[in-house]
Design a protein around this motif. Structure first.
Motif, PDB file in Angstrom:
ATOM      1  N   ARG A  71      55.541  33.227   4.806  1.00  0.00           N
ATOM      2  CA  ARG A  71      54.896  34.132   3.851  1.00  0.00           C
ATOM      3  C   ARG A  71      55.387  33.908   2.425  1.00  0.00           C
ATOM      4  O   ARG A  71      54.598  33.935   1.479  1.00  0.00           O
ATOM      5  CB  ARG A  71      55.129  35.584   4.271  1.00  0.00           C
ATOM      6  N   SER A  72      56.678  33.686   2.258  1.00  0.00           N
ATOM      7  CA  SER A  72      57.206  33.474   0.913  1.00  0.00           C
ATOM      8  C   SER A  72      56.640  32.207   0.289  1.00  0.00           C
ATOM      9  O   SER A  72      56.278  32.192  -0.895  1.00  0.00           O
ATOM     10  CB  SER A  72      58.736  33.399   0.950  1.00  0.00           C
TER      11      SER A  72
ATOM     12  N   GLU B  90      64.032  35.860   7.329  1.00  0.00           N
ATOM     13  CA  GLU B  90      64.080  36.334   8.698  1.00  0.00           C
ATOM     14  C   GLU B  90      65.353  35.777   9.333  1.00  0.00           C
ATOM     15  O   GLU B  90      65.995  34.871   8.785  1.00  0.00           O
ATOM     16  CB  GLU B  90      62.851  35.869   9.489  1.00  0.00           C
TER      17      GLU B  90
ATOM     18  N   ASP C  59      62.293  32.889   3.510  1.00  0.00           N
ATOM     19  CA  ASP C  59      61.698  33.939   4.347  1.00  0.00           C
ATOM     20  C   ASP C  59      62.690  35.055   4.643  1.00  0.00           C
ATOM     21  O   ASP C  59      62.309  36.213   4.779  1.00  0.00           O
ATOM     22  CB  ASP C  59      61.197  33.347   5.666  1.00  0.00           C
TER      23      ASP C  59
ATOM     24  N   ALA D  75      56.360  39.109  -0.524  1.00  0.00           N
ATOM     25  CA  ALA D  75      57.375  38.466   0.309  1.00  0.00           C
ATOM     26  C   ALA D  75      58.199  37.473  -0.497  1.00  0.00           C
ATOM     27  O   ALA D  75      59.376  37.233  -0.201  1.00  0.00           O
ATOM     28  CB  ALA D  75      56.722  37.762   1.494  1.00  0.00           C
ATOM     29  N   HIS D  76      57.591  36.894  -1.528  1.00  0.00           N
ATOM     30  CA  HIS D  76      58.322  35.971  -2.395  1.00  0.00           C
ATOM     31  C   HIS D  76      59.065  36.705  -3.507  1.00  0.00           C
ATOM     32  O   HIS D  76      60.212  36.378  -3.827  1.00  0.00           O
ATOM     33  CB  HIS D  76      57.364  34.948  -3.003  1.00  0.00           C
TER      34      HIS D  76
ATOM     35  N   THR E  35      57.311  33.453   9.771  1.00  0.00           N
ATOM     36  CA  THR E  35      57.794  32.754   8.583  1.00  0.00           C
ATOM     37  C   THR E  35      56.618  32.153   7.814  1.00  0.00           C
ATOM     38  O   THR E  35      55.483  32.117   8.294  1.00  0.00           O
ATOM     39  CB  THR E  35      58.792  31.652   8.964  1.00  0.00           C
TER      40      THR E  35
ATOM     41  N   ASP F   2      54.112  25.775   5.887  1.00  0.00           N
ATOM     42  CA  ASP F   2      54.879  26.844   5.240  1.00  0.00           C
ATOM     43  C   ASP F   2      55.910  27.430   6.197  1.00  0.00           C
ATOM     44  O   ASP F   2      57.076  27.648   5.832  1.00  0.00           O
ATOM     45  CB  ASP F   2      53.953  27.973   4.782  1.00  0.00           C
ATOM     46  N   ALA F   3      55.469  27.702   7.414  1.00  0.00           N
ATOM     47  CA  ALA F   3      56.317  28.390   8.386  1.00  0.00           C
ATOM     48  C   ALA F   3      57.531  27.561   8.783  1.00  0.00           C
ATOM     49  O   ALA F   3      58.620  28.098   8.998  1.00  0.00           O
ATOM     50  CB  ALA F   3      55.500  28.745   9.622  1.00  0.00           C
TER      51      ALA F   3
ATOM     52  N   PRO G 131      61.705  39.991  -1.293  1.00  0.00           N
ATOM     53  CA  PRO G 131      61.873  39.816   0.156  1.00  0.00           C
ATOM     54  C   PRO G 131      62.733  40.922   0.755  1.00  0.00           C
ATOM     55  O   PRO G 131      63.339  41.726   0.036  1.00  0.00           O
ATOM     56  CB  PRO G 131      62.574  38.455   0.251  1.00  0.00           C
TER      57      PRO G 131
ATOM     58  N   PHE H  46      53.371  32.517  12.547  1.00  0.00           N
ATOM     59  CA  PHE H  46      52.996  32.670  11.140  1.00  0.00           C
ATOM     60  C   PHE H  46      51.624  33.314  11.080  1.00  0.00           C
ATOM     61  O   PHE H  46      50.864  33.302  12.060  1.00  0.00           O
ATOM     62  CB  PHE H  46      53.013  31.332  10.396  1.00  0.00           C
TER      63      PHE H  46
END
Length: 281
Positions: A138-139, A230, A228, A162-163, A136, A221-222, A166, A213
């Motif tokens: 990345r976005s 996920e 994300d 990723a943002h 997680t 971020d993660a 996705p 991450f």
């Protein structure tokens, strides 16, 4: 029967239908300085398909309503919508177009459980392993990069993509449901907040051992970044679930990150309380 009449006509293929709806709003979810119109359309579908994935379902039909200013290329939004539908084997069956001062895209999706028991936030049980389908953050890292640049690069980086575009973990959700996973959630508002939501719904606690991450994403971020998409999956045998995902999904980065505990007041990351914080909009 799809686009062209006053309503779409579909024939249910399962006794259980999954219905969801979500919207993307300019200045709240995106800025046109770094989102192409087609990116907006693509992402608006994926965020809904991710909800279907979290239930272990199969997306079938998509409805799309788009509004925007006079000179905004709504047709390009629809190109992105159609591309996402094609990617995930769903049918765009109708919608609406209008004018507004800001861009708003509203998507509704109909999916099917295909007669499997849907995975629910309220079904996590003490002893379950907590499995995540990928790293997680990345976005959030991508959003930071795009905001700094102020425009969309011709060739976006991995985190920027990723943002912007996705992925919905539809196949992973399906595999998990087929393997008997009872509880799941997609990570739309941050790992920490969405994990707390499952704990609240199930009346349990959790102990996290690690948060995966990769750079340039940070631990912040993660845990708290959001968007994300996920999946968090809760299963009695997490290692075996990871093996099942690896067999079906080439290159998957699924891993066990912790366990569910009975005490609902225990909500820790490496022995320290995990804040109930995330991306709220």
């Amino acid at each position: 029967m799809g686009i062209g009449d006053d309503c779409a006509v579909v024939v249910p293929q399962s006794k259980d239908l999954l219905l969801c709806s979500d919207m993307l709003v300019e200045h709240t979810h995106f800025e046109t300085s770094y989102f192409r119109a087609s990116d907006i359309g693509f992402k608006s579908v994926v965020v809904n398909l991710s909800d279907i994935a979290a239930m272990g379902g199969i997306p079938k039909y998509v409805l799309c309503a788009v509004s925007g200013p006079k000179n905004f290329p709504i047709d390009e939004v629809l190109e992105g919508v159609q591309m996402a539908c094609y990617t995930y084997n769903a049918d765009l069956v109708g919608g609406d177009i209008s004018r507004s001062t800001e861009i708003v895209v509203t998507i509704s999706v109909v999916g099917t459980s295909n007669n499997l028991v849907p995975m629910l936030r309220s079904k996590a049980a003490p002893g379950d392993s907590i499995v995540i389908t990928g790293p997680t953050g990345r976005s959030s890292a991508g959003l930071r990069s795009l905001s700094k640049k102020g425009q969309r690069p011709e060739h976006p980086s991995e985190v920027e993509l990723a943002h912007l575009r996705p992925k919905a973990r539809v196949t992973a959700g399906r595999v998990a449901a087929e393997f008997g996973t009872k509880a799941a959630i997609d990570i739309s508002d941050g790992l920490a907040l969405d994990l707390h939501r499952v704990a609240d719904a199930s009346g349990v606690g959790f102990q996290l051992e690690r948060v995966p991450f990769v750079s340039p994403a940070t631990a912040e971020d993660a845990l708290f970044g959001g968007e994300d998409y996920e999946l968090l999956l809760f299963h009695p045998d997490g290692e075996l679930l990871v093996e099942m995902l690896e067999e079906v999904l080439e290159g998957t980065r699924a891993t066990v990150i912790g366990k569910v505990v009975e005490d609902p007041t225990t909500r820790d990351l490496q022995g320290e309380p995990l804040l109930k914080r995330g991306y709220l909009h």
